[in-house]
Design a protein around this motif. Structure first.
Motif, PDB file in Angstrom:
ATOM      1  N   GLU A 238      30.745  -0.331  18.404  1.00  0.00           N
ATOM      2  CA  GLU A 238      29.984  -0.300  17.154  1.00  0.00           C
ATOM      3  C   GLU A 238      30.741  -1.149  16.145  1.00  0.00           C
ATOM      4  O   GLU A 238      31.916  -0.895  15.885  1.00  0.00           O
ATOM      5  CB  GLU A 238      29.846   1.139  16.661  1.00  0.00           C
TER       6      GLU A 238
ATOM      7  N   GLY B 271      25.069  -7.883   9.826  1.00  0.00           N
ATOM      8  CA  GLY B 271      24.401  -6.699  10.332  1.00  0.00           C
ATOM      9  C   GLY B 271      25.370  -5.776  11.016  1.00  0.00           C
ATOM     10  O   GLY B 271      26.577  -5.823  10.782  1.00  0.00           O
ATOM     11  N   LYS B 272      24.817  -4.958  11.895  1.00  0.00           N
ATOM     12  CA  LYS B 272      25.609  -3.990  12.650  1.00  0.00           C
ATOM     13  C   LYS B 272      25.157  -4.042  14.102  1.00  0.00           C
ATOM     14  O   LYS B 272      23.958  -4.020  14.384  1.00  0.00           O
ATOM     15  CB  LYS B 272      25.404  -2.589  12.088  1.00  0.00           C
TER      16      LYS B 272
ATOM     17  N   HIS C 270      21.900  -2.914  20.296  1.00  0.00           N
ATOM     18  CA  HIS C 270      21.070  -2.738  19.104  1.00  0.00           C
ATOM     19  C   HIS C 270      21.691  -3.575  17.991  1.00  0.00           C
ATOM     20  O   HIS C 270      22.870  -3.397  17.666  1.00  0.00           O
ATOM     21  CB  HIS C 270      21.047  -1.274  18.653  1.00  0.00           C
ATOM     22  N   ILE C 271      20.915  -4.465  17.411  1.00  0.00           N
ATOM     23  CA  ILE C 271      21.392  -5.283  16.297  1.00  0.00           C
ATOM     24  C   ILE C 271      20.518  -4.962  15.101  1.00  0.00           C
ATOM     25  O   ILE C 271      19.315  -5.211  15.108  1.00  0.00           O
ATOM     26  CB  ILE C 271      21.348  -6.784  16.641  1.00  0.00           C
ATOM     27  N   HIS C 272      21.146  -4.365  14.088  1.00  0.00           N
ATOM     28  CA  HIS C 272      20.420  -3.932  12.891  1.00  0.00           C
ATOM     29  C   HIS C 272      20.824  -4.809  11.715  1.00  0.00           C
ATOM     30  O   HIS C 272      21.992  -5.143  11.542  1.00  0.00           O
ATOM     31  CB  HIS C 272      20.740  -2.468  12.576  1.00  0.00           C
ATOM     32  N   ASP C 273      19.832  -5.187  10.911  1.00  0.00           N
ATOM     33  CA  ASP C 273      20.118  -5.939   9.694  1.00  0.00           C
ATOM     34  C   ASP C 273      19.436  -5.256   8.519  1.00  0.00           C
ATOM     35  O   ASP C 273      18.647  -4.341   8.693  1.00  0.00           O
ATOM     36  CB  ASP C 273      19.675  -7.407   9.813  1.00  0.00           C
ATOM     37  N   SER C 274      19.760  -5.688   7.335  1.00  0.00           N
ATOM     38  CA  SER C 274      19.169  -5.088   6.131  1.00  0.00           C
ATOM     39  C   SER C 274      18.231  -6.061   5.432  1.00  0.00           C
ATOM     40  O   SER C 274      18.010  -5.969   4.239  1.00  0.00           O
ATOM     41  CB  SER C 274      20.269  -4.619   5.177  1.00  0.00           C
TER      42      SER C 274
ATOM     43  N   THR D  82      10.998  -2.343  12.647  1.00  0.00           N
ATOM     44  CA  THR D  82      11.329  -2.687  11.271  1.00  0.00           C
ATOM     45  C   THR D  82      10.936  -1.545  10.357  1.00  0.00           C
ATOM     46  O   THR D  82      10.093  -0.716  10.690  1.00  0.00           O
ATOM     47  CB  THR D  82      10.618  -3.965  10.787  1.00  0.00           C
TER      48      THR D  82
ATOM     49  N   THR E 280      15.664  -3.712  13.460  1.00  0.00           N
ATOM     50  CA  THR E 280      16.565  -3.493  14.587  1.00  0.00           C
ATOM     51  C   THR E 280      15.948  -4.150  15.806  1.00  0.00           C
ATOM     52  O   THR E 280      14.789  -3.901  16.140  1.00  0.00           O
ATOM     53  CB  THR E 280      16.785  -1.992  14.860  1.00  0.00           C
TER      54      THR E 280
ATOM     55  N   THR F   3      16.552  -4.449  19.815  1.00  0.00           N
ATOM     56  CA  THR F   3      17.271  -3.855  20.925  1.00  0.00           C
ATOM     57  C   THR F   3      17.058  -4.714  22.156  1.00  0.00           C
ATOM     58  O   THR F   3      15.928  -4.970  22.567  1.00  0.00           O
ATOM     59  CB  THR F   3      16.786  -2.423  21.188  1.00  0.00           C
TER      60      THR F   3
END
Length: 139
Positions: A17, A68-69, A82-86, A125, A131, A133
């Protein structure tokens, strides 16, 4: 007469993570490559997985707030990234349905590539961002 045992779903195990920005992308690729190798993902599939996650992470940097994360998990014989952005979010309809032409100004080429190189790609979204995946089967 007995019934065959059902295979139980095992909760995902988080392997990595990490928050990331542009400067972190080389380190992120290296870490995911190492974890994927330790989980038994062979070449050339492992390199394809790295190219796919890099395409999505670069999109997060360029189009969704600079970073992102990433969460890498093993779950039921699969690796899930999983790639999450804001950022403002997007929908799956930005992915070209056919091979994008070189030099065209069409968006979605990175997502098209990521979808092509993985066994499954899901996009969700919401108000907090998007996100993506990416999933590959482990041998």
């Amino acid at each position: 007469m007995s019934t065959p045992p059902r295979s139980r779903e095992v909760p995902p195990v988080t392997l990595l993570e990490s928050r990331f920005n542009q400067d972190d992308l080389p380190r992120l690729r290296m870490l995911v490559e190492q974890y994927a190798g330790h989980q038994g993902l062979p070449e050339p599939r492992r390199s394809e997985f790295i190219v796919a996650l890099d395409a999505v992470a670069v999109n997060a940097v360029e189009h969704a707030g600079g970073g992102g994360k990433l969460i890498l998990q093993r779950s039921n014989g699969h690796l899930n990234c999983h790639i999450h952005d804001s950022g403002p979010g997007f929908s799956a309809d930005v992915i070209p349905e056919r091979t994008p032409e070189l030099g065209c100004d069409e968006s979605g080429r990175g997502l098209w590539l990521a979808d092509l190189l993985t066994d499954e790609m899901r996009i969700s979204t919401g108000p907090g961002g998007a996100t993506v995946t990416l999933t590959v089967r482990l041998p």
